[in-house]
Design an enzyme around this catalytic site. Sequence first.
Site, PDB file in Angstrom:
ATOM      1  N   GLY A  47      61.093  31.347 -10.870  1.00 44.89           N
ATOM      2  CA  GLY A  47      60.274  32.556 -10.926  1.00 44.89           C
ATOM      3  C   GLY A  47      60.754  33.471 -12.042  1.00 44.89           C
ATOM      4  O   GLY A  47      60.138  33.585 -13.095  1.00 44.89           O
ATOM      5  N   ARG A  48      61.889  34.091 -11.788  1.00 42.89           N
ATOM      6  CA  ARG A  48      62.412  35.100 -12.705  1.00 42.89           C
ATOM      7  C   ARG A  48      62.560  34.590 -14.139  1.00 42.89           C
ATOM      8  O   ARG A  48      62.202  35.282 -15.094  1.00 42.89           O
ATOM      9  CB  ARG A  48      63.790  35.560 -12.201  1.00 42.89           C
ATOM     10  CG  ARG A  48      64.349  36.742 -12.962  1.00 42.89           C
ATOM     11  CD  ARG A  48      65.823  36.992 -12.576  1.00 42.89           C
ATOM     12  NE  ARG A  48      66.081  36.847 -11.186  1.00 42.89           N
ATOM     13  CZ  ARG A  48      66.182  37.860 -10.313  1.00 42.89           C
ATOM     14  NH1 ARG A  48      66.061  39.090 -10.723  1.00 42.89           N
ATOM     15  NH2 ARG A  48      66.425  37.616  -9.039  1.00 42.89           N
ATOM     16  N   TYR A  64      68.864  46.881  -4.908  1.00 44.73           N
ATOM     17  CA  TYR A  64      70.036  46.050  -5.245  1.00 44.73           C
ATOM     18  C   TYR A  64      70.993  46.745  -6.203  1.00 44.73           C
ATOM     19  O   TYR A  64      71.893  46.096  -6.731  1.00 44.73           O
ATOM     20  CB  TYR A  64      69.609  44.755  -5.956  1.00 44.73           C
ATOM     21  CG  TYR A  64      68.435  44.022  -5.374  1.00 44.73           C
ATOM     22  CD1 TYR A  64      68.527  43.411  -4.122  1.00 44.73           C
ATOM     23  CD2 TYR A  64      67.243  43.903  -6.083  1.00 44.73           C
ATOM     24  CE1 TYR A  64      67.436  42.716  -3.609  1.00 44.73           C
ATOM     25  CE2 TYR A  64      66.165  43.211  -5.569  1.00 44.73           C
ATOM     26  CZ  TYR A  64      66.271  42.624  -4.329  1.00 44.73           C
ATOM     27  OH  TYR A  64      65.201  41.931  -3.817  1.00 44.73           O
ATOM     28  N   TYR A 124      59.699  40.393  -9.981  1.00 47.80           N
ATOM     29  CA  TYR A 124      60.082  41.221  -8.837  1.00 47.80           C
ATOM     30  C   TYR A 124      59.910  42.707  -9.132  1.00 47.80           C
ATOM     31  O   TYR A 124      60.653  43.540  -8.622  1.00 47.80           O
ATOM     32  CB  TYR A 124      61.517  40.883  -8.381  1.00 47.80           C
ATOM     33  CG  TYR A 124      61.689  39.406  -8.088  1.00 47.80           C
ATOM     34  CD1 TYR A 124      61.054  38.830  -6.998  1.00 47.80           C
ATOM     35  CD2 TYR A 124      62.425  38.570  -8.943  1.00 47.80           C
ATOM     36  CE1 TYR A 124      61.167  37.467  -6.747  1.00 47.80           C
ATOM     37  CE2 TYR A 124      62.536  37.213  -8.701  1.00 47.80           C
ATOM     38  CZ  TYR A 124      61.905  36.664  -7.598  1.00 47.80           C
ATOM     39  OH  TYR A 124      62.011  35.321  -7.354  1.00 47.80           O
ATOM     40  N   GLY A 181      66.072  29.965  -9.325  1.00 39.84           N
ATOM     41  CA  GLY A 181      67.284  30.777  -9.330  1.00 39.84           C
ATOM     42  C   GLY A 181      67.936  31.005 -10.667  1.00 39.84           C
ATOM     43  O   GLY A 181      68.921  31.746 -10.753  1.00 39.84           O
ATOM     44  N   CYS A 211      60.678  61.076  -2.752  1.00 40.94           N
ATOM     45  CA  CYS A 211      61.629  61.915  -2.025  1.00 40.94           C
ATOM     46  C   CYS A 211      62.725  61.081  -1.375  1.00 40.94           C
ATOM     47  O   CYS A 211      62.772  60.924  -0.151  1.00 40.94           O
ATOM     48  CB  CYS A 211      60.881  62.721  -0.978  1.00 40.94           C
ATOM     49  SG  CYS A 211      59.644  63.742  -1.749  1.00 40.94           S
ATOM     50  N   GLU A 212      63.576  60.511  -2.175  1.00 39.71           N
ATOM     51  CA  GLU A 212      64.712  59.702  -1.705  1.00 39.71           C
ATOM     52  C   GLU A 212      65.771  59.788  -2.789  1.00 39.71           C
ATOM     53  O   GLU A 212      65.453  59.609  -3.972  1.00 39.71           O
ATOM     54  CB  GLU A 212      64.332  58.207  -1.613  1.00 39.71           C
ATOM     55  CG  GLU A 212      63.244  57.869  -0.675  1.00 39.71           C
ATOM     56  CD  GLU A 212      63.728  57.167   0.578  1.00 39.71           C
ATOM     57  OE1 GLU A 212      64.948  56.987   0.759  1.00 39.71           O
ATOM     58  OE2 GLU A 212      62.855  56.816   1.375  1.00 39.71           O
ATOM     59  N   ARG A 260      63.884  47.400  -7.630  1.00 40.76           N
ATOM     60  CA  ARG A 260      65.135  46.644  -7.782  1.00 40.76           C
ATOM     61  C   ARG A 260      66.365  47.559  -7.898  1.00 40.76           C
ATOM     62  O   ARG A 260      67.373  47.283  -7.253  1.00 40.76           O
ATOM     63  CB  ARG A 260      65.065  45.678  -8.965  1.00 40.76           C
ATOM     64  CG  ARG A 260      63.921  44.669  -8.868  1.00 40.76           C
ATOM     65  CD  ARG A 260      64.009  43.550  -9.893  1.00 40.76           C
ATOM     66  NE  ARG A 260      65.126  42.671  -9.603  1.00 40.76           N
ATOM     67  CZ  ARG A 260      66.256  42.669 -10.249  1.00 40.76           C
ATOM     68  NH1 ARG A 260      66.436  43.471 -11.286  1.00 40.76           N
ATOM     69  NH2 ARG A 260      67.221  41.871  -9.890  1.00 40.76           N
TER      70      ARG A 260
END
Length: 439
Positions: free
Chosen positions: A295-296, A336, A390, A252, A362-363, A332
């Site tokens: 991880g990050r 988020y 990620y 984290g 297309c969003e 991401r």
Amino acid sequence: MNTTASSSGPLAGTRFHRNSAGVLCCEGRPLTEIAQAFGTPCYVYSERTLLQAYQQFAAAAAEKNALICYALKANSNLALIALLAAQGAGFDIVSVGELQRVLAAGGQPDRIVFSGVGKADSEIAAAIAANIKCINIESEAELHRVAEVAAGLKRVAPISMRVNPDIDAKTHPYISTGLKENKFGIPMDQAEAVYRQAKAMPSVLIAGIDCHIGSQITSLSPFLQAVDRVLALADRLAATGIEIQHLDLGGGLGICYDDETPPTPAALLSAVFDRLQQWQQTRRSPRPEILFEFGRAIVGNAGVLLTRVDLLKPGPHKNFAIIDAAMNDLMRPALYEAWHAVVAVTPSGVPEATWDLVGPVCESGDWMARDRRLALSAGDLLAVLSAGAYGMSMSSNYNSRPRAAEVLIDAQGQAHLIRRREEFADLIAAESIPDYLRK
Ligand code: LLP
């Protein structure tokens, strides 16, 4: 070569520098060459940046009876796993697929911990058969499931309970995991009862306590609060005759995407070890091994995503730059509203303007960066920074877009293709048209 290092921001301390012509390079190799050779969009990782980040944790953990596990979900490319395995890293996995990746890349099974709220019987069986270090149990129901699977295999499964310490990690709600309203972990007030049940089960062996409170955490205090609650639980368990062998404090630790100043690995680990030292003085049993699952903070700033400006679409309300990387490549921002720095790889002569960088999907949610001051022309090469974690691991084939290539730059500046760009054949490889639909 004359290179300039960034003193702050996401590239500080990394091996991504600008050369004397102002071109962004990795280990002195211009990223323009990488884009030329491998195309865009393309993830580029720096071996030395990755290893430096890992070694900061490993050095801070040295001689502390501690194991740094790499949380594979951040980036599970085999080459990166192999690099970390060669350093003696442990691994935090959340599926049998991740288990197979670690084993395929040469990681040691007895350094693997298995997290996640919903492990299938077959995944539990595979983990037990592989002799992993520990299965992190997230509910009473899961304890029973693991015990049954282990009994069926005539094995004893090493387990720890992932407890939910109910701590606000002050991070994005989607990546906060340690609050009581989150789906993760066993509530603290139920943990002792679940441990007592486990103690009575012959097919499980209580190994540890586990917690993970969220991701992209940029201050020390949530970590230390979690440590205190885990230690208090260890004391309560010891009082009932349950001694644990390890404490897994999760991952984290945040990184710098913009101007965040998270604690360094050394600062975090030394604060945690100080707490443990004080606690150890109050007890007689041997000090437990300490595990982490980062991880990050290991891979995040070791990677950038190269993308080209496809078209410019200036307008009266907004200026859009359509780039060739989209939400399927790096989701991401869409998921988020995450902020990633985006920089030009080569200095540009045109005037700056305010641009929204958007992908071809297309969003309306398919944007990479909004309201950025950039000097852009069609065809320019851009680097989306802090894309190592990620990024590729959350990519998809949405809109039938082939997944990007991944390239590793070694310490000598040599580029290695570590995942080729997908082709149409890859996209349809698992599909079939039933006979009755064929003319
Ligand atoms: N351990 C467990 C049990 C986890 O759930 C996670 C991340 C980690 C370790 C590693 O956390 P890290 O050190 O990387 O923060 N997709 C989101 C992040 C989701 C994190 C999920 N769990 C993002 O792009 O921000």
